[in-house]
Design a protein around this motif. Structure first.
Motif, mmCIF file in Angstrom:
data_model
loop_
_atom_site.group_PDB
_atom_site.id
_atom_site.type_symbol
_atom_site.label_atom_id
_atom_site.label_comp_id
_atom_site.label_asym_id
_atom_site.label_seq_id
_atom_site.Cartn_x
_atom_site.Cartn_y
_atom_site.Cartn_z
ATOM 1 N N GLN A 121 0.870 -1.386 -0.124
ATOM 2 C CA GLN A 121 0.017 -0.158 -0.010
ATOM 3 C C GLN A 121 0.838 1.360 0.007
ATOM 4 O O GLN A 121 0.843 2.187 -0.772
ATOM 5 C CB GLN A 121 -0.943 -0.047 1.260
ATOM 6 C CG GLN A 121 -1.951 1.186 1.238
ATOM 7 C CD GLN A 121 -3.036 1.127 0.256
ATOM 8 O OE1 GLN A 121 -3.240 0.089 -0.173
ATOM 9 N NE2 GLN A 121 -3.536 2.285 -0.019
ATOM 10 N N LYS A 161 -5.131 -7.566 0.918
ATOM 11 C CA LYS A 161 -5.176 -6.179 0.097
ATOM 12 C C LYS A 161 -3.669 -5.569 0.350
ATOM 13 O O LYS A 161 -2.890 -6.296 1.002
ATOM 14 C CB LYS A 161 -6.117 -5.446 1.211
ATOM 15 C CG LYS A 161 -5.618 -5.456 2.577
ATOM 16 C CD LYS A 161 -6.785 -4.594 3.304
ATOM 17 C CE LYS A 161 -6.490 -4.518 4.988
ATOM 18 N NZ LYS A 161 -7.577 -3.938 5.724
ATOM 19 N N TYR A 200 -11.522 -4.707 -1.787
ATOM 20 C CA TYR A 200 -10.718 -5.977 -1.899
ATOM 21 C C TYR A 200 -11.457 -7.180 -1.457
ATOM 22 O O TYR A 200 -10.876 -8.307 -1.708
ATOM 23 C CB TYR A 200 -9.562 -5.804 -0.876
ATOM 24 C CG TYR A 200 -8.685 -4.397 -1.414
ATOM 25 C CD1 TYR A 200 -7.985 -4.371 -2.568
ATOM 26 C CD2 TYR A 200 -8.584 -3.320 -0.630
ATOM 27 C CE1 TYR A 200 -7.043 -3.348 -2.981
ATOM 28 C CE2 TYR A 200 -7.650 -2.401 -1.224
ATOM 29 C CZ TYR A 200 -7.135 -2.281 -2.330
ATOM 30 O OH TYR A 200 -6.430 -1.111 -2.555
ATOM 31 N N SER A 220 -9.379 -11.117 -4.168
ATOM 32 C CA SER A 220 -8.588 -10.276 -3.568
ATOM 33 C C SER A 220 -7.115 -9.960 -4.293
ATOM 34 O O SER A 220 -7.038 -8.563 -4.323
ATOM 35 C CB SER A 220 -8.568 -10.367 -2.035
ATOM 36 O OG SER A 220 -9.498 -10.418 -1.566
ATOM 37 N N ALA A 223 -7.833 -7.536 -7.103
ATOM 38 C CA ALA A 223 -8.142 -6.311 -6.770
ATOM 39 C C ALA A 223 -6.983 -5.597 -6.482
ATOM 40 O O ALA A 223 -6.651 -4.471 -6.548
ATOM 41 C CB ALA A 223 -9.097 -6.106 -5.528
ATOM 42 N N SER A 224 -5.774 -6.524 -5.654
ATOM 43 C CA SER A 224 -4.630 -5.790 -5.249
ATOM 44 C C SER A 224 -3.908 -5.575 -6.475
ATOM 45 O O SER A 224 -3.058 -4.483 -6.519
ATOM 46 C CB SER A 224 -4.086 -6.774 -4.430
ATOM 47 O OG SER A 224 -4.422 -6.892 -3.130
ATOM 48 N N ALA A 227 -5.173 -2.247 -8.047
ATOM 49 C CA ALA A 227 -4.788 -0.987 -7.162
ATOM 50 C C ALA A 227 -3.359 -0.387 -7.608
ATOM 51 O O ALA A 227 -2.939 0.577 -7.624
ATOM 52 C CB ALA A 227 -4.999 -1.307 -5.673
ATOM 53 N N ALA A 233 -8.281 1.066 -4.766
ATOM 54 C CA ALA A 233 -8.834 -0.032 -4.935
ATOM 55 C C ALA A 233 -10.050 0.012 -5.768
ATOM 56 O O ALA A 233 -10.543 1.136 -6.147
ATOM 57 C CB ALA A 233 -9.605 -0.276 -3.438
#
Length: 315
Positions: A121, A161, A200, A220, A223-224, A227, A233
């Motif tokens: 992140q 995530k 996520y 997930s 989705a990561s 991102a 997200a």
């Protein structure tokens, strides 16, 4: 009980054979501390303290649990303890290492290795819109090695995530914080409602637990990866189920990344779990197969060899 903010244990607080240095993170299910062990080495300690069930006020140590929440709190504590026991059996370079787990202060603590680096992140925020395909493939194919090991032990992560993907100083990824599900694939027992992060979490997170499976973690992962390209997200799955406003990766980043990578991301983000990769291995195979020469015959262990090839250039 309404959601509430729990107070962490104070800096310098002794906890069994450890001494807390400071709080690292605070979530809806737990608090993570940096602590020092008896050998002087730093460790991370995760405390079971769901803020929907328990409250610790400033200046207190024991959490307060209302009578109507006692059963759920104890069941969650039991599951947290069992997860610690299960993770302690895992020894994989891409999964956080659990060193110890114990009961104290009427709750449970999990002691883990403390890794130096930053989360994916944080990396995304720093390099927003400028993350290479080579980096994405290298990180996620390595990460999937760890997730395969988790699933092989009949565990699901269910809180994947970028904030729970840690990058060591050499960019090797480590799976951390297994969320609130505490679920085994073989379990027939009722569980606490999984905690999740909108964007996520898979559609199955919002429905009945019977549909949760490896494909939920795959969503997930997709989705990561999304991102990494978008800088944030995708829309939450429950909102997508009502009205899907997600712009497919194949359309949004056409020409900027390979068609295959974009196809894989869209495949993982399919709202119907039956149309996603059904296993981590199937996803990993798709991620790395384009790195092999088209005419190369499959060989034993080829996935891991290709992962290594992908990884070396990004270090």
């Amino acid at each position: 009980m309404a959601q509430q903010a729990n107070q962490p244990l104070p800096d310098g607080h002794p906890l069994e054979e450890y001494v807390i240095e400071r709080q690292l993170s605070l979530g809806g299910f737990s608090i993570v501390y940096l602590a020092t062990g008896p050998d002087g080495k730093q460790v991370a300690i995760k405390e079971y303290l769901p803020n929907s069930l328990a409250l610790r006020s400033d200046g207190t140590v024991m959490p307060q649990v209302a009578p109507e929440n006692q059963a759920a709190f104890r069941y969650g504590m039991k599951c947290f303890f069992e997860e610690g026991r299960s993770l302690a059996r895992l020894s994989h370079p891409n999964v956080i290492r659990v060193l110890n787990f114990f009961r104290a202060n009427e709750t449970v603590y999990m002691v883990m290795e403390y890794e130096h680096g930053r989360t994916l992140q944080e990396f995304i925020h720093k390099h927003r819109g400028n993350i290479s395909e080579r980096f994405i493939r290298g990180v996620f194919t390595r990460l999937l090695n760890g997730l395969r090991e988790v699933h092989a032990h009949k565990l699901l992560h269910l809180d994947l995530k970028p904030a729970n993907i840690y990058l060591r100083s050499d960019n090797t990824p480590v799976l951390i914080d297994f969320g609130a599900a505490r679920q085994t694939l073989a379990s027939e027992q009722p569980i606490l409602k999984p905690m999740y992060t909108p964007g996520y979490a898979s559609p199955e997170h919002y429905g009945s637990r019977k549909d949760l499976g490896p494909w939920s973690d795959v969503y997930s992962i997709g989705a990561s990866m999304y991102a990494c390209l978008a800088g944030g997200a995708p829309p939450a799955a429950d909102e997508r189920m009502k009205r899907d406003t997600l712009q497919p990766a194949m359309m949004r980043w056409e020409g900027q990344y390979s068609d295959r990578l974009l196809e894989i991301i869209d495949w993982c983000l399919n709202l119907n779990h039956l149309y996603r990769p059904q296993s981590v291995f199937a996803l990993q195979k798709a991620l790395v197969e384009t790195a092999e020469p088209p005419s190369a015959p499959p060989q034993k262990g080829w996935v891991n060899r290709v992962v290594d090839k992908l990884w070396k250039p990004i270090l």
